[in-house]
Design a protein around this motif. Structure first.
Motif, PDB file in Angstrom:
ATOM      1  N   GLU A 128       0.849  -1.204   0.082  1.00 41.14           N
ATOM      2  CA  GLU A 128      -0.122   0.010  -0.042  1.00 41.14           C
ATOM      3  C   GLU A 128       0.858   1.321  -0.015  1.00 41.14           C
ATOM      4  O   GLU A 128       0.584   2.124  -0.681  1.00 41.14           O
ATOM      5  N   LEU A 129       1.895   1.396   0.835  1.00 44.30           N
ATOM      6  CA  LEU A 129       2.862   2.291   0.756  1.00 44.30           C
ATOM      7  C   LEU A 129       3.444   2.630  -0.561  1.00 44.30           C
ATOM      8  O   LEU A 129       3.619   3.664  -0.750  1.00 44.30           O
ATOM      9  N   ALA A 130       3.920   1.716  -1.401  1.00 47.08           N
ATOM     10  CA  ALA A 130       4.494   1.689  -2.506  1.00 47.08           C
ATOM     11  C   ALA A 130       3.269   2.325  -3.684  1.00 47.08           C
ATOM     12  O   ALA A 130       3.707   2.484  -4.828  1.00 47.08           O
ATOM     13  N   ALA A 131       2.211   2.102  -3.199  1.00 44.03           N
ATOM     14  CA  ALA A 131       1.261   2.609  -4.174  1.00 44.03           C
ATOM     15  C   ALA A 131       0.547   4.100  -3.734  1.00 44.03           C
ATOM     16  O   ALA A 131      -0.488   4.351  -4.250  1.00 44.03           O
ATOM     17  N   SER A 132       1.182   4.441  -2.675  1.00 50.91           N
ATOM     18  CA  SER A 132       0.653   5.910  -2.047  1.00 50.91           C
ATOM     19  C   SER A 132       1.449   7.023  -2.656  1.00 50.91           C
ATOM     20  O   SER A 132       2.816   6.823  -2.529  1.00 50.91           O
ATOM     21  N   LYS A 133       0.995   7.961  -2.677  1.00 51.34           N
ATOM     22  CA  LYS A 133       1.930   9.222  -3.042  1.00 51.34           C
ATOM     23  C   LYS A 133       2.095   9.731  -1.733  1.00 51.34           C
ATOM     24  O   LYS A 133       3.381  10.495  -1.530  1.00 51.34           O
ATOM     25  N   VAL A 134       1.201   9.834  -0.614  1.00 51.73           N
ATOM     26  CA  VAL A 134       1.767  10.345   0.441  1.00 51.73           C
ATOM     27  C   VAL A 134       1.370   9.558   1.887  1.00 51.73           C
ATOM     28  O   VAL A 134       0.455   8.784   1.698  1.00 51.73           O
ATOM     29  N   CYS A 135       2.332   9.455   2.586  1.00 53.01           N
ATOM     30  CA  CYS A 135       1.839   8.960   4.087  1.00 53.01           C
ATOM     31  C   CYS A 135       1.805   9.904   5.056  1.00 53.01           C
ATOM     32  O   CYS A 135       2.827  10.689   5.298  1.00 53.01           O
ATOM     33  N   PHE A 136       0.776   9.833   5.960  1.00 56.48           N
ATOM     34  CA  PHE A 136       0.554  10.665   7.075  1.00 56.48           C
ATOM     35  C   PHE A 136       1.114   9.953   8.279  1.00 56.48           C
ATOM     36  O   PHE A 136       0.567   8.787   8.573  1.00 56.48           O
ATOM     37  N   SER A 137       2.080  10.424   9.278  1.00 53.50           N
ATOM     38  CA  SER A 137       2.678   9.583   9.934  1.00 53.50           C
ATOM     39  C   SER A 137       2.459  10.439  11.300  1.00 53.50           C
ATOM     40  O   SER A 137       3.551  11.131  11.814  1.00 53.50           O
ATOM     41  N   PRO A 138       1.501  10.438  12.209  1.00 56.41           N
ATOM     42  CA  PRO A 138       1.333  11.180  13.317  1.00 56.41           C
ATOM     43  C   PRO A 138       2.579  10.504  14.444  1.00 56.41           C
ATOM     44  O   PRO A 138       3.092   9.676  14.323  1.00 56.41           O
ATOM     45  N   PHE A 139       2.537  11.043  15.493  1.00 62.56           N
ATOM     46  CA  PHE A 139       3.404  10.807  16.782  1.00 62.56           C
ATOM     47  C   PHE A 139       2.838   9.548  17.418  1.00 62.56           C
ATOM     48  O   PHE A 139       1.620   9.305  17.027  1.00 62.56           O
ATOM     49  N   GLY A 140       3.709   8.699  18.005  1.00 60.81           N
ATOM     50  CA  GLY A 140       3.414   7.406  18.769  1.00 60.81           C
ATOM     51  C   GLY A 140       3.711   7.838  20.171  1.00 60.81           C
ATOM     52  O   GLY A 140       3.185   8.931  20.450  1.00 60.81           O
ATOM     53  N   TYR A 141       4.273   6.897  20.767  1.00 66.82           N
ATOM     54  CA  TYR A 141       4.704   7.330  22.321  1.00 66.82           C
ATOM     55  C   TYR A 141       5.684   8.029  22.366  1.00 66.82           C
ATOM     56  O   TYR A 141       6.214   8.824  23.243  1.00 66.82           O
ATOM     57  N   GLY A 142       6.567   8.086  21.015  1.00 74.36           N
ATOM     58  CA  GLY A 142       7.563   8.983  21.053  1.00 74.36           C
ATOM     59  C   GLY A 142       7.381   9.738  19.463  1.00 74.36           C
ATOM     60  O   GLY A 142       6.491   9.504  18.847  1.00 74.36           O
ATOM     61  N   GLU A 143       8.375  10.551  19.092  1.00 75.51           N
ATOM     62  CA  GLU A 143       8.211  11.194  17.840  1.00 75.51           C
ATOM     63  C   GLU A 143       8.456  10.242  16.685  1.00 75.51           C
ATOM     64  O   GLU A 143       7.785  10.472  15.546  1.00 75.51           O
ATOM     65  N   VAL A 144       9.447   9.578  16.899  1.00 73.23           N
ATOM     66  CA  VAL A 144       9.884   8.774  15.637  1.00 73.23           C
ATOM     67  C   VAL A 144       9.331   7.443  15.646  1.00 73.23           C
ATOM     68  O   VAL A 144       9.232   6.726  16.706  1.00 73.23           O
ATOM     69  N   CYS A 145       8.801   7.145  14.216  1.00 77.66           N
ATOM     70  CA  CYS A 145       7.947   5.918  14.424  1.00 77.66           C
ATOM     71  C   CYS A 145       8.658   4.996  13.131  1.00 77.66           C
ATOM     72  O   CYS A 145       9.310   5.635  12.063  1.00 77.66           O
ATOM     73  N   TRP A 146       8.199   3.551  13.222  1.00 75.63           N
ATOM     74  CA  TRP A 146       8.709   2.675  12.018  1.00 75.63           C
ATOM     75  C   TRP A 146       8.280   3.522  10.873  1.00 75.63           C
ATOM     76  O   TRP A 146       8.790   3.189   9.799  1.00 75.63           O
ATOM     77  N   ARG A 147       6.900   3.829  10.828  1.00 75.89           N
ATOM     78  CA  ARG A 147       6.115   4.213   9.592  1.00 75.89           C
ATOM     79  C   ARG A 147       6.919   5.175   8.907  1.00 75.89           C
ATOM     80  O   ARG A 147       6.927   5.477   7.441  1.00 75.89           O
ATOM     81  N   ASP A 148       7.746   6.083   9.579  1.00 72.81           N
ATOM     82  CA  ASP A 148       8.317   7.231   8.831  1.00 72.81           C
ATOM     83  C   ASP A 148       9.436   6.632   8.082  1.00 72.81           C
ATOM     84  O   ASP A 148       9.505   7.102   6.814  1.00 72.81           O
ATOM     85  N   TYR A 149      10.003   5.715   8.281  1.00 74.43           N
ATOM     86  CA  TYR A 149      11.018   5.004   7.456  1.00 74.43           C
ATOM     87  C   TYR A 149      10.459   3.976   6.578  1.00 74.43           C
ATOM     88  O   TYR A 149      10.985   3.989   5.496  1.00 74.43           O
ATOM     89  N   GLU A 150       9.482   3.531   6.621  1.00 76.83           N
ATOM     90  CA  GLU A 150       8.663   2.628   5.823  1.00 76.83           C
ATOM     91  C   GLU A 150       8.164   3.397   4.613  1.00 76.83           C
ATOM     92  O   GLU A 150       8.280   3.080   3.492  1.00 76.83           O
ATOM     93  N   ALA A 151       7.571   4.637   5.055  1.00 73.41           N
ATOM     94  CA  ALA A 151       7.149   5.508   3.926  1.00 73.41           C
ATOM     95  C   ALA A 151       8.464   5.779   3.101  1.00 73.41           C
ATOM     96  O   ALA A 151       8.209   6.134   1.957  1.00 73.41           O
ATOM     97  N   ILE A 152       9.493   6.359   3.777  1.00 71.60           N
ATOM     98  CA  ILE A 152      10.567   6.950   2.918  1.00 71.60           C
ATOM     99  C   ILE A 152      11.090   5.729   1.839  1.00 71.60           C
ATOM    100  O   ILE A 152      11.432   5.739   0.758  1.00 71.60           O
ATOM    101  N   ALA A 153      11.358   4.406   2.602  1.00 72.82           N
ATOM    102  CA  ALA A 153      11.792   3.427   1.887  1.00 72.82           C
ATOM    103  C   ALA A 153      10.856   3.108   0.642  1.00 72.82           C
ATOM    104  O   ALA A 153      11.289   2.655  -0.304  1.00 72.82           O
TER     105      ALA A 153
END
Length: 376
Positions: free
Chosen positions: A265-290
Protein backbone atom coordinates in the motif's frame (compact mmCIF):
# COMPACT_ATOMS: atom_id res chain seq x y z
CA UNK A 1 13.66 -5.45 -2.08
CA UNK A 2 12.38 -9.00 -2.56
CA UNK A 3 10.76 -10.96 0.25
CA UNK A 4 13.51 -13.55 -0.29
CA UNK A 5 16.27 -11.08 0.58
CA UNK A 6 14.30 -9.89 3.61
CA UNK A 7 13.97 -13.47 4.79
CA UNK A 8 17.70 -14.03 4.25
CA UNK A 9 18.51 -10.99 6.36
CA UNK A 10 16.26 -12.25 9.17
CA UNK A 11 17.81 -15.71 9.03
CA UNK A 12 21.32 -14.24 9.19
CA UNK A 13 20.33 -12.16 12.23
CA UNK A 14 18.86 -15.20 14.00
CA UNK A 15 21.96 -17.32 13.30
CA UNK A 16 24.30 -14.58 14.50
CA UNK A 17 22.41 -14.36 17.77
CA UNK A 18 22.45 -18.12 18.27
CA UNK A 19 26.20 -18.27 17.73
CA UNK A 20 26.90 -15.45 20.16
CA UNK A 21 24.30 -15.96 22.87
CA UNK A 22 24.94 -17.49 26.28
CA UNK A 23 22.58 -18.27 29.15
CA UNK A 24 25.13 -17.82 31.94
CA UNK A 25 28.25 -15.68 32.23
CA UNK A 26 30.27 -18.83 32.97
CA UNK A 27 29.58 -19.87 29.35
CA UNK A 28 31.41 -16.85 27.92
CA UNK A 29 34.52 -18.06 26.06
CA UNK A 30 37.94 -16.52 26.76
CA UNK A 31 37.80 -14.43 23.56
CA UNK A 32 34.51 -12.78 24.57
CA UNK A 33 35.54 -9.24 25.47
CA UNK A 34 32.37 -7.38 24.43
CA UNK A 35 29.02 -8.37 25.96
CA UNK A 36 25.56 -7.01 25.21
CA UNK A 37 22.99 -7.55 27.97
CA UNK A 38 19.75 -7.17 26.06
CA UNK A 39 15.99 -6.89 26.56
CA UNK A 40 14.00 -9.06 24.15
CA UNK A 41 11.58 -6.75 22.32
CA UNK A 42 11.08 -5.56 18.75
CA UNK A 43 12.18 -2.03 19.64
CA UNK A 44 15.18 -3.06 21.72
CA UNK A 45 16.30 -5.53 19.05
CA UNK A 46 16.79 -2.72 16.53
CA UNK A 47 19.39 -1.22 18.85
CA UNK A 48 21.28 -4.50 19.26
CA UNK A 49 21.17 -5.46 15.58
CA UNK A 50 23.94 -3.06 14.41
CA UNK A 51 26.42 -4.77 16.73
CA UNK A 52 25.69 -8.03 14.89
CA UNK A 53 25.56 -6.44 11.45
CA UNK A 54 29.00 -4.89 11.92
CA UNK A 55 30.47 -7.53 14.24
CA UNK A 56 33.42 -8.32 11.95
CA UNK A 57 34.18 -4.63 11.37
CA UNK A 58 33.97 -3.87 15.08
CA UNK A 59 36.34 -6.75 15.81
CA UNK A 60 38.79 -5.49 13.19
CA UNK A 61 38.65 -1.82 14.23
CA UNK A 62 38.42 -2.16 17.99
CA UNK A 63 39.33 -5.74 18.80
CA UNK A 64 35.87 -6.24 20.31
CA UNK A 65 34.43 -9.76 19.99
CA UNK A 66 30.69 -9.80 20.56
CA UNK A 67 28.64 -12.11 22.74
CA UNK A 68 25.27 -11.49 24.36
CA UNK A 69 23.08 -12.54 27.26
CA UNK A 70 19.43 -11.71 27.96
CA UNK A 71 18.88 -9.38 30.90
CA UNK A 72 16.53 -11.89 32.53
CA UNK A 73 19.18 -14.62 32.24
CA UNK A 74 21.87 -12.33 33.64
CA UNK A 75 19.72 -11.40 36.63
CA UNK A 76 18.68 -15.04 37.24
CA UNK A 77 22.26 -16.35 37.08
CA UNK A 78 23.15 -17.27 40.65
CA UNK A 79 26.71 -18.15 39.68
CA UNK A 80 29.04 -15.29 40.66
CA UNK A 81 31.46 -15.95 37.80
CA UNK A 82 33.85 -13.03 37.33
CA UNK A 83 34.72 -12.16 33.71
CA UNK A 84 37.82 -9.93 33.80
CA UNK A 85 38.47 -10.50 30.07
CA UNK A 86 35.40 -8.44 29.15
CA UNK A 87 36.41 -4.87 28.29
CA UNK A 88 33.06 -3.54 27.08
CA UNK A 89 29.50 -4.13 28.31
CA UNK A 90 26.46 -2.54 26.63
CA UNK A 91 23.18 -3.13 28.46
CA UNK A 92 19.47 -2.44 28.16
CA UNK A 93 16.71 -2.36 30.75
CA UNK A 94 12.98 -1.76 30.95
CA UNK A 95 11.72 1.81 31.19
CA UNK A 96 10.12 1.62 34.65
CA UNK A 97 12.97 0.68 37.01
CA UNK A 98 13.36 2.49 40.30
CA UNK A 99 16.72 4.05 41.13
CA UNK A 100 17.25 1.24 43.61
CA UNK A 101 16.62 -1.45 41.03
CA UNK A 102 18.99 0.22 38.57
CA UNK A 103 21.66 0.56 41.28
CA UNK A 104 21.36 -3.16 42.05
CA UNK A 105 21.80 -4.05 38.39
CA UNK A 106 24.78 -1.71 38.01
CA UNK A 107 26.43 -3.23 41.07
CA UNK A 108 25.95 -6.72 39.65
CA UNK A 109 27.37 -5.68 36.26
CA UNK A 110 30.42 -4.17 37.94
CA UNK A 111 30.86 -7.29 40.09
CA UNK A 112 30.76 -9.69 37.13
CA UNK A 113 32.64 -7.44 34.68
CA UNK A 114 35.13 -5.55 36.88
CA UNK A 115 37.32 -4.38 33.99
CA UNK A 116 34.57 -3.37 31.58
CA UNK A 117 33.52 0.09 30.48
CA UNK A 118 29.72 0.31 30.64
CA UNK A 119 27.41 1.66 27.95
CA UNK A 120 23.67 2.09 28.46
CA UNK A 121 21.50 1.35 25.40
CA UNK A 122 18.33 3.46 25.65
CA UNK A 123 15.87 2.08 23.08
CA UNK A 124 12.84 3.97 24.42
CA UNK A 125 10.54 5.92 22.10
CA UNK A 126 10.38 9.19 24.10
CA UNK A 127 13.20 11.73 24.11
CA UNK A 128 13.78 11.83 27.88
CA UNK A 129 16.94 10.63 29.63
CA UNK A 130 15.11 9.21 32.62
CA UNK A 131 18.01 7.25 34.10
CA UNK A 132 20.72 9.86 33.55
CA UNK A 133 21.24 10.74 37.22
CA UNK A 134 21.58 7.17 38.47
CA UNK A 135 23.69 6.05 35.49
CA UNK A 136 26.08 9.01 35.39
CA UNK A 137 28.67 7.71 37.90
CA UNK A 138 28.75 4.29 36.23
CA UNK A 139 28.56 4.60 32.43
CA UNK A 140 31.04 5.81 29.85
CA UNK A 141 28.48 6.12 27.04
CA UNK A 142 24.72 6.49 26.74
CA UNK A 143 23.41 5.44 23.32
CA UNK A 144 20.00 6.75 22.25
CA UNK A 145 18.19 6.80 18.90
CA UNK A 146 16.97 10.40 19.14
CA UNK A 147 17.43 13.36 21.49
CA UNK A 148 16.36 16.98 21.86
CA UNK A 149 18.12 19.30 19.43
CA UNK A 150 18.34 21.77 22.31
CA UNK A 151 19.96 19.83 25.14
CA UNK A 152 18.81 22.44 27.65
CA UNK A 153 15.31 20.95 27.31
CA UNK A 154 16.48 18.10 29.52
CA UNK A 155 15.93 18.36 33.24
CA UNK A 156 12.74 20.43 33.06
CA UNK A 157 9.52 19.49 34.83
CA UNK A 158 6.77 17.99 32.66
CA UNK A 159 3.15 16.98 33.10
CA UNK A 160 3.44 13.24 32.69
CA UNK A 161 6.84 11.71 32.06
CA UNK A 162 7.66 12.93 28.53
CA UNK A 163 7.51 16.10 26.46
CA UNK A 164 4.61 14.57 24.49
CA UNK A 165 2.54 13.79 27.58
CA UNK A 166 3.27 17.32 28.77
CA UNK A 167 2.04 18.93 25.54
CA UNK A 168 -1.03 16.78 24.92
CA UNK A 169 -2.15 16.46 28.55
CA UNK A 170 -2.12 20.26 28.81
CA UNK A 171 -3.99 20.61 25.48
CA UNK A 172 -6.66 18.11 26.38
CA UNK A 173 -6.96 19.05 30.05
CA UNK A 174 -5.85 15.62 31.29
CA UNK A 175 -4.70 15.56 34.91
CA UNK A 176 -1.33 13.85 35.34
CA UNK A 177 1.43 13.94 37.97
CA UNK A 178 4.50 16.03 37.26
CA UNK A 179 7.92 14.50 36.59
CA UNK A 180 11.43 15.82 36.53
CA UNK A 181 14.32 13.63 35.38
CA UNK A 182 17.56 15.20 36.56
CA UNK A 183 20.36 15.27 33.98
CA UNK A 184 23.77 15.88 35.60
CA UNK A 185 26.11 18.57 34.33
CA UNK A 186 28.25 17.20 31.51
CA UNK A 187 26.08 14.14 30.91
CA UNK A 188 25.49 15.32 27.35
CA UNK A 189 29.13 14.51 26.59
CA UNK A 190 28.33 10.84 27.16
CA UNK A 191 25.30 10.77 24.85
CA UNK A 192 25.84 9.01 21.52
CA UNK A 193 23.24 9.20 18.74
CA UNK A 194 22.83 5.63 17.54
CA UNK A 195 21.12 4.33 14.42
CA UNK A 196 17.35 4.26 14.11
CA UNK A 197 14.79 1.93 12.55
CA UNK A 198 16.43 2.12 9.11
CA UNK A 199 19.27 -0.10 10.38
CA UNK A 200 17.12 -3.11 11.17
CA UNK A 201 16.75 -6.52 9.52
CA UNK A 202 13.44 -5.63 7.91
CA UNK A 203 14.46 -2.17 6.67
CA UNK A 204 18.15 -1.96 5.79
CA UNK A 205 18.01 -3.71 2.42
CA UNK A 206 15.14 -1.51 1.29
CA UNK A 207 17.54 1.41 1.49
CA UNK A 208 20.43 -0.38 -0.18
CA UNK A 209 18.49 -0.55 -3.43
CA UNK A 210 16.79 2.18 -5.41
CA UNK A 211 13.75 4.33 -4.75
CA UNK A 212 10.67 2.43 -5.95
CA UNK A 213 9.17 3.82 -9.16
CA UNK A 214 5.59 2.59 -9.15
CA UNK A 215 2.12 3.78 -10.03
CA UNK A 216 0.54 5.49 -7.04
CA UNK A 217 -3.25 5.33 -7.26
CA UNK A 218 -3.64 5.95 -3.49
CA UNK A 219 -3.42 9.62 -2.53
CA UNK A 220 -2.87 9.18 1.21
CA UNK A 221 -1.88 6.24 3.37
CA UNK A 222 -3.17 6.88 6.89
CA UNK A 223 -3.72 3.65 8.80
CA UNK A 224 -3.68 5.19 12.26
CA UNK A 225 -4.29 2.96 15.29
CA UNK A 226 -5.93 4.86 18.15
CA UNK A 227 -6.06 2.48 21.11
CA UNK A 228 -3.80 3.41 24.01
CA UNK A 229 -3.53 5.52 27.15
CA UNK A 230 -5.63 8.67 27.49
CA UNK A 231 -3.45 11.36 25.88
CA UNK A 232 -2.19 8.97 23.16
CA UNK A 233 -5.71 7.94 22.19
CA UNK A 234 -6.87 11.57 21.97
CA UNK A 235 -3.83 12.57 19.90
CA UNK A 236 -4.19 9.69 17.47
CA UNK A 237 -7.95 10.15 17.10
CA UNK A 238 -7.34 13.79 16.27
CA UNK A 239 -4.85 12.80 13.56
CA UNK A 240 -7.15 10.16 12.13
CA UNK A 241 -10.08 12.56 12.02
CA UNK A 242 -7.95 15.13 10.21
CA UNK A 243 -7.05 12.54 7.58
CA UNK A 244 -10.62 11.38 7.07
CA UNK A 245 -12.03 14.92 6.90
CA UNK A 246 -10.31 15.72 3.60
CA UNK A 247 -12.78 15.30 0.76
CA UNK A 248 -11.98 14.35 -2.81
CA UNK A 249 -8.80 12.36 -2.14
CA UNK A 250 -8.38 8.63 -1.84
CA UNK A 251 -7.26 7.91 1.73
CA UNK A 252 -6.53 4.36 2.94
CA UNK A 253 -7.24 4.24 6.67
CA UNK A 254 -9.54 1.45 7.78
CA UNK A 255 -8.57 -1.76 9.56
CA UNK A 256 -5.36 -3.71 10.13
CA UNK A 257 -3.44 -5.45 7.35
CA UNK A 258 -0.42 -7.75 7.08
CA UNK A 259 3.04 -6.22 6.95
CA UNK A 260 3.49 -7.24 3.31
CA UNK A 261 0.20 -5.58 2.31
CA UNK A 262 1.14 -2.52 4.38
CA UNK A 263 4.33 -2.13 2.33
CA UNK A 264 2.46 -2.73 -0.93
CA UNK A 265 0.00 0.00 0.00
CA UNK A 266 2.79 2.44 0.84
CA UNK A 267 4.45 1.72 -2.50
CA UNK A 268 1.13 2.60 -4.17
CA UNK A 269 0.65 5.82 -2.15
CA UNK A 270 1.66 9.37 -3.01
CA UNK A 271 1.64 10.51 0.62
CA UNK A 272 1.94 8.86 4.03
CA UNK A 273 0.56 10.63 7.09
CA UNK A 274 2.61 9.56 10.13
CA UNK A 275 1.49 11.09 13.45
CA UNK A 276 3.47 10.73 16.66
CA UNK A 277 3.35 7.53 18.68
CA UNK A 278 4.55 7.28 22.28
CA UNK A 279 7.61 9.02 20.91
CA UNK A 280 8.14 11.23 17.90
CA UNK A 281 9.95 8.76 15.62
CA UNK A 282 8.00 5.79 14.26
CA UNK A 283 8.64 2.73 12.09
CA UNK A 284 6.18 4.24 9.63
CA UNK A 285 8.47 7.23 8.99
CA UNK A 286 11.17 5.02 7.51
CA UNK A 287 8.71 2.63 5.89
CA UNK A 288 7.17 5.54 4.00
CA UNK A 289 10.55 6.86 2.88
CA UNK A 290 11.70 3.40 1.79
CA UNK A 291 8.53 2.89 -0.25
CA UNK A 292 8.69 6.31 -1.92
CA UNK A 293 5.64 7.84 -0.22
CA UNK A 294 6.04 11.46 0.80
CA UNK A 295 6.01 11.82 4.58
CA UNK A 296 3.64 14.30 6.23
CA UNK A 297 4.28 14.48 9.96
CA UNK A 298 3.91 16.81 12.94
CA UNK A 299 6.80 19.24 13.09
CA UNK A 300 10.10 17.65 14.18
CA UNK A 301 12.35 20.69 14.62
CA UNK A 302 13.07 19.75 18.23
CA UNK A 303 14.48 16.27 17.42
CA UNK A 304 18.04 15.28 16.47
CA UNK A 305 18.81 11.84 15.08
CA UNK A 306 20.91 10.00 12.49
CA UNK A 307 20.47 10.18 9.60
CA UNK A 308 18.73 13.55 9.51
CA UNK A 309 15.49 12.65 7.75
CA UNK A 310 13.29 15.43 9.09
CA UNK A 311 14.41 18.49 7.15
CA UNK A 312 11.29 20.62 6.56
CA UNK A 313 10.34 20.90 2.91
CA UNK A 314 13.35 18.84 1.84
CA UNK A 315 12.75 15.35 3.22
CA UNK A 316 9.24 15.67 4.70
CA UNK A 317 6.32 18.08 4.98
CA UNK A 318 5.77 19.29 8.56
CA UNK A 319 2.37 20.18 9.99
CA UNK A 320 1.31 21.69 13.30
CA UNK A 321 0.89 19.35 16.27
CA UNK A 322 -2.88 19.91 16.32
CA UNK A 323 -3.12 18.90 12.62
CA UNK A 324 -4.91 22.20 11.88
CA UNK A 325 -3.00 22.73 8.63
CA UNK A 326 -3.03 19.10 7.49
CA UNK A 327 -5.52 19.59 4.67
CA UNK A 328 -3.75 22.69 3.33
CA UNK A 329 -0.32 21.03 3.30
CA UNK A 330 -1.76 17.84 1.79
CA UNK A 331 -3.56 19.60 -1.06
CA UNK A 332 -0.49 21.72 -1.82
CA UNK A 333 1.77 18.70 -2.23
CA UNK A 334 -0.77 16.63 -4.15
CA UNK A 335 -1.05 19.51 -6.60
CA UNK A 336 2.72 19.67 -7.13
CA UNK A 337 3.80 16.25 -8.36
CA UNK A 338 7.32 17.39 -9.27
CA UNK A 339 8.02 18.73 -5.78
CA UNK A 340 6.52 15.63 -4.18
CA UNK A 341 8.83 13.38 -6.17
CA UNK A 342 11.86 15.55 -5.34
CA UNK A 343 11.18 15.41 -1.61
CA UNK A 344 10.69 11.65 -1.75
CA UNK A 345 13.97 11.22 -3.62
CA UNK A 346 15.88 13.45 -1.20
CA UNK A 347 14.53 11.60 1.84
CA UNK A 348 15.39 8.21 0.36
CA UNK A 349 18.87 9.38 -0.67
CA UNK A 350 19.61 10.68 2.84
CA UNK A 351 19.02 7.24 4.32
CA UNK A 352 20.60 5.42 1.36
CA UNK A 353 23.86 7.39 1.81
CA UNK A 354 23.85 6.68 5.54
CA UNK A 355 23.44 2.94 4.96
CA UNK A 356 25.94 2.70 2.09
CA UNK A 357 28.58 4.61 4.05
CA UNK A 358 28.17 2.27 7.05
CA UNK A 359 27.71 5.45 9.07
CA UNK A 360 26.08 3.51 11.91
CA UNK A 361 29.41 1.75 12.42
CA UNK A 362 31.14 5.11 12.83
CA UNK A 363 28.38 6.33 15.15
CA UNK A 364 29.06 3.42 17.50
CA UNK A 365 32.82 4.02 17.67
CA UNK A 366 32.60 6.11 20.90
CA UNK A 367 31.31 3.02 22.72
CA UNK A 368 34.70 1.37 22.21
CA UNK A 369 36.90 4.47 22.20
CA UNK A 370 35.59 5.58 25.59
CA UNK A 371 36.70 2.26 27.01
CA UNK A 372 40.13 2.79 25.49
CA UNK A 373 40.33 6.18 27.20
CA UNK A 374 39.42 4.60 30.53
CA UNK A 375 42.18 2.00 30.21
CA UNK A 376 45.06 4.44 29.67
Amino acid sequence: MSRVSALGRQVGWILSRRLRRVKRCAELPPQANFVVVYVEHELSNTQVYPFHLYADDIAQRHGARLFEIALQDFEADADRTICPQVRWVAFQTGFDLSDGQMQTLLGRLREVFPEAALTYLDFFAPLDLRYAAVLDPWVDCYVKKQVFTDFSQYGRTTVGDTNLTDHFARRYGIDKPQFRFEVPQGFGDKVVIGSNFCVSPRMIDRFRGRLPRTDRPIDVHARIATRGVDWYQRMRQEARQAALAVQGVRTVSEGRVSQSRFYDELAASKVCFSPFGYGEVCWRDYEAIACGALLIKPRMDHVRLAPEVFVPGETYIPIEWDCSDYEDRLREILADDKRRREICAQAFEAVHRYIEADAALDDLAPVFEAAGEARR
